[in-house]
Design a protein around this motif. Structure first.
Motif, mmCIF file in Angstrom:
data_model
loop_
_atom_site.group_PDB
_atom_site.id
_atom_site.type_symbol
_atom_site.label_atom_id
_atom_site.label_comp_id
_atom_site.label_asym_id
_atom_site.label_seq_id
_atom_site.Cartn_x
_atom_site.Cartn_y
_atom_site.Cartn_z
ATOM 1 N N GLU A 3 0.838 -1.194 0.000
ATOM 2 C CA GLU A 3 0.000 0.000 0.000
ATOM 3 C C GLU A 3 0.875 1.246 0.000
ATOM 4 N N ILE A 4 0.493 2.211 -0.816
ATOM 5 C CA ILE A 4 1.255 3.454 -0.935
ATOM 6 C C ILE A 4 0.754 4.449 0.103
ATOM 7 N N ASP A 5 1.666 5.080 0.806
ATOM 8 C CA ASP A 5 1.309 6.069 1.819
ATOM 9 C C ASP A 5 0.983 7.403 1.141
ATOM 10 N N LEU A 6 -0.276 7.787 1.206
ATOM 11 C CA LEU A 6 -0.727 9.040 0.589
ATOM 12 C C LEU A 6 -1.127 10.069 1.647
ATOM 13 N N SER A 7 -0.749 9.820 2.884
ATOM 14 C CA SER A 7 -1.229 10.659 3.987
ATOM 15 C C SER A 7 -0.766 12.107 3.888
ATOM 16 N N SER A 8 0.372 12.328 3.244
ATOM 17 C CA SER A 8 0.882 13.697 3.136
ATOM 18 C C SER A 8 0.447 14.388 1.842
ATOM 19 N N CYS A 9 -0.325 13.682 1.031
ATOM 20 C CA CYS A 9 -0.727 14.228 -0.279
ATOM 21 C C CYS A 9 -2.034 15.011 -0.191
ATOM 22 N N LYS A 10 -2.116 16.068 -0.963
ATOM 23 C CA LYS A 10 -3.379 16.773 -1.138
ATOM 24 C C LYS A 10 -4.298 15.918 -2.018
ATOM 25 N N ARG A 24 -5.932 3.538 -9.304
ATOM 26 C CA ARG A 24 -4.819 3.238 -8.389
ATOM 27 C C ARG A 24 -4.110 4.550 -8.108
ATOM 28 N N MET A 25 -4.198 5.015 -6.876
ATOM 29 C CA MET A 25 -3.721 6.339 -6.519
ATOM 30 C C MET A 25 -2.251 6.302 -6.106
ATOM 31 N N VAL A 26 -1.506 7.301 -6.596
ATOM 32 C CA VAL A 26 -0.079 7.415 -6.294
ATOM 33 C C VAL A 26 0.246 8.882 -6.001
ATOM 34 N N PRO A 27 1.363 9.158 -5.308
ATOM 35 C CA PRO A 27 1.762 10.551 -5.101
ATOM 36 C C PRO A 27 2.321 11.142 -6.396
ATOM 37 N N PHE A 28 1.879 12.346 -6.743
ATOM 38 C CA PHE A 28 2.404 13.038 -7.917
ATOM 39 C C PHE A 28 2.218 14.531 -7.703
ATOM 40 N N ALA A 29 3.304 15.277 -7.772
ATOM 41 C CA ALA A 29 3.276 16.741 -7.627
ATOM 42 C C ALA A 29 2.575 17.170 -6.339
ATOM 43 N N GLY A 30 2.703 16.349 -5.288
ATOM 44 C CA GLY A 30 2.120 16.698 -3.998
ATOM 45 C C GLY A 30 0.676 16.275 -3.825
ATOM 46 N N TYR A 31 0.100 15.615 -4.839
ATOM 47 C CA TYR A 31 -1.290 15.190 -4.802
ATOM 48 C C TYR A 31 -1.393 13.671 -4.900
ATOM 49 N N ALA A 32 -2.507 13.138 -4.414
ATOM 50 C CA ALA A 32 -2.865 11.750 -4.692
ATOM 51 C C ALA A 32 -3.577 11.738 -6.038
#
Length: 377
Positions: A3-10, A24-32
């Motif tokens: 599982e990818i940690d997206l807790s810090s993403c907008k 499938r959500m991933v971190p990119f440019a500060g966003y999920a």
């Protein structure tokens, strides 16, 4: 799959919709952000080429510039001829560092009452700080933080927008199917105001649509209710722009790269080439006159193994370049790549070798785009 940690993403305005669609959500440019949906990157890519793909690009920075002398000020930070940019027209341009290096690439639209800018998501806060530090009294730069941005891309985009009932806001605005590439205007859908341009970054015909974030989900669901439209993630967005030969900021464009070596001399308007007056003009105009030391080129590796970013290029024992974008082109049916290569080895047809996992693969310099663009001029 871990599982990818997206807790810090907008989160994007369409975050809940992406998850309902199986993104499938991933971190990119500060966003999920959704990298793909259940059908996978290859299917999404090919669907966009044959029908219509819906992309959520709300991570991008949307800005407005208001005030007397806005065009002249834009010309002090970018090399376009904004004084000659007519209302309803848009222009691709470059935000330049003092030495002519590329801080970002951006789209600039003259709405008739102000300028509207779209900058890259990963650089938007730096871009805004750079601009505001140079902004004179009397001009106002506003970050449209409550706006979403969607891209509808593919050969059936026009008919989808017509079926949706999108209409011009004013009588002098062209109907949605009469718009030409790189034009923009205000439109309406069920009373919602849409800022629409006929543009995109896939090489296909289509539209980019700015609208209030609060209305984005309803509008996106209406688009997806059309059987021609499917949601498309970051993976296919990248392979589509790569096949179209379009550079990606942070990879093919950086502050160390100037416009001429990047193959973006077209972004320097004719008047500006004659007059200069933009950041790094001496360096850039010299590169125009004498030719750059290296050039961004297209590469076709032999075989089926893609060359990825960072792979080094050789002629014999001499390193002559580096790959900045690479992958498999689903519409091309073969691997494709972009690279910066010493000018002496950048001519079409030049034979190079790419080092991939300790092995040398043959490759040839080829013209871009790798796949024909389908813009409506």
């Amino acid at each position: 799959m871990a599982e990818i940690d997206l807790s810090s993403c907008k989160t994007l305005p369409l975050d809940a919709l992406h998850k309902r669609l199986g993104g499938r959500m991933v971190p990119f440019a500060g966003y999920a952000m959704p990298v793909q949906y259940p059908t996978g990157v290859m299917a999404e890519h090919l669907w966009t080429r044959e029908s219509v793909g819906l992309f959520d690009v709300s991570h991008m920075g949307q800005l407005t510039l208001d005030g007397e002398g806005a065009a002249e000020w834009l010309e002090s930070i970018a090399p376009g001829d904004f004084k000659a940019l007519a209302a309803g027209r848009m222009r691709y341009s470059l935000l330049l560092a003092d030495d002519g290096g590329i801080l970002d690439d951006l789209m600039v639209t003259n709405t008739g009452s102000r300028f509207y800018l779209v900058v890259n998501g990963a650089t938007k806060h730096d871009d805004i700080a750079h601009m505001r530090a140079r902004l004179p009294a009397g001009l106002t730069l506003t970050h449209m933080e409550d706006a979403a941005l969607l891209a509808l891309q593919g050969p059936k985009a026009v008919e989808v927008m017509l079926r949706l009932g999108v209409t011009p806001e004013f009588p002098d605005i062209p109907a949605i199917d009469a718009m030409k590439f790189m034009t923009a205007g205000p439109y309406l859908w069920k009373g919602v105001r849409l800022g629409i341009s006929r543009s995109g970054y896939t090489g296909e015909d289509g539209y980019e649509i700015s609208l209030p974030a609060s209305e984005a989900e309803a509008f996106a669901e209406a688009l997806l209710a059309d059987e021609a439209v499917k949601p498309i993630g970051l993976g296919a967005r990248d392979s589509l722009r790569l096949e179209a030969g379009l550079p990606l900021y942070g990879h093919d464009l950086t502050p160390e790269i100037e416009p001429v070596e990047a193959g973006l001399a077209f972004a320097i308007s004719k008047r500006r080439k004659a007059e200069g007056g933009f950041p790094g003009a001496a360096r850039i105009l010299k590169a125009l006159a004498d030719g750059p030391a290296r050039r961004r080129v297209g590469l076709k590796p032999d075989g089926r193994q893609p060359a990825r970013e960072g792979a080094e290029l050789f002629v014999g024992d001499a390193k002559v370049g580096v790959v900045t974008s690479g992958g498999f082109g689903p519409s091309v049916g073969a691997p494709v790549a972009m690279a910066y290569v010493d000018a002496a080895h950048a001519a079409e047809g030049a034979a190079l070798e790419i080092e991939v996992r300790g092995k040398r693969l043959s490759a040839t310099v080829v013209p871009m785009p790798f796949h024909q663009k389908n813009y409506v001029r």
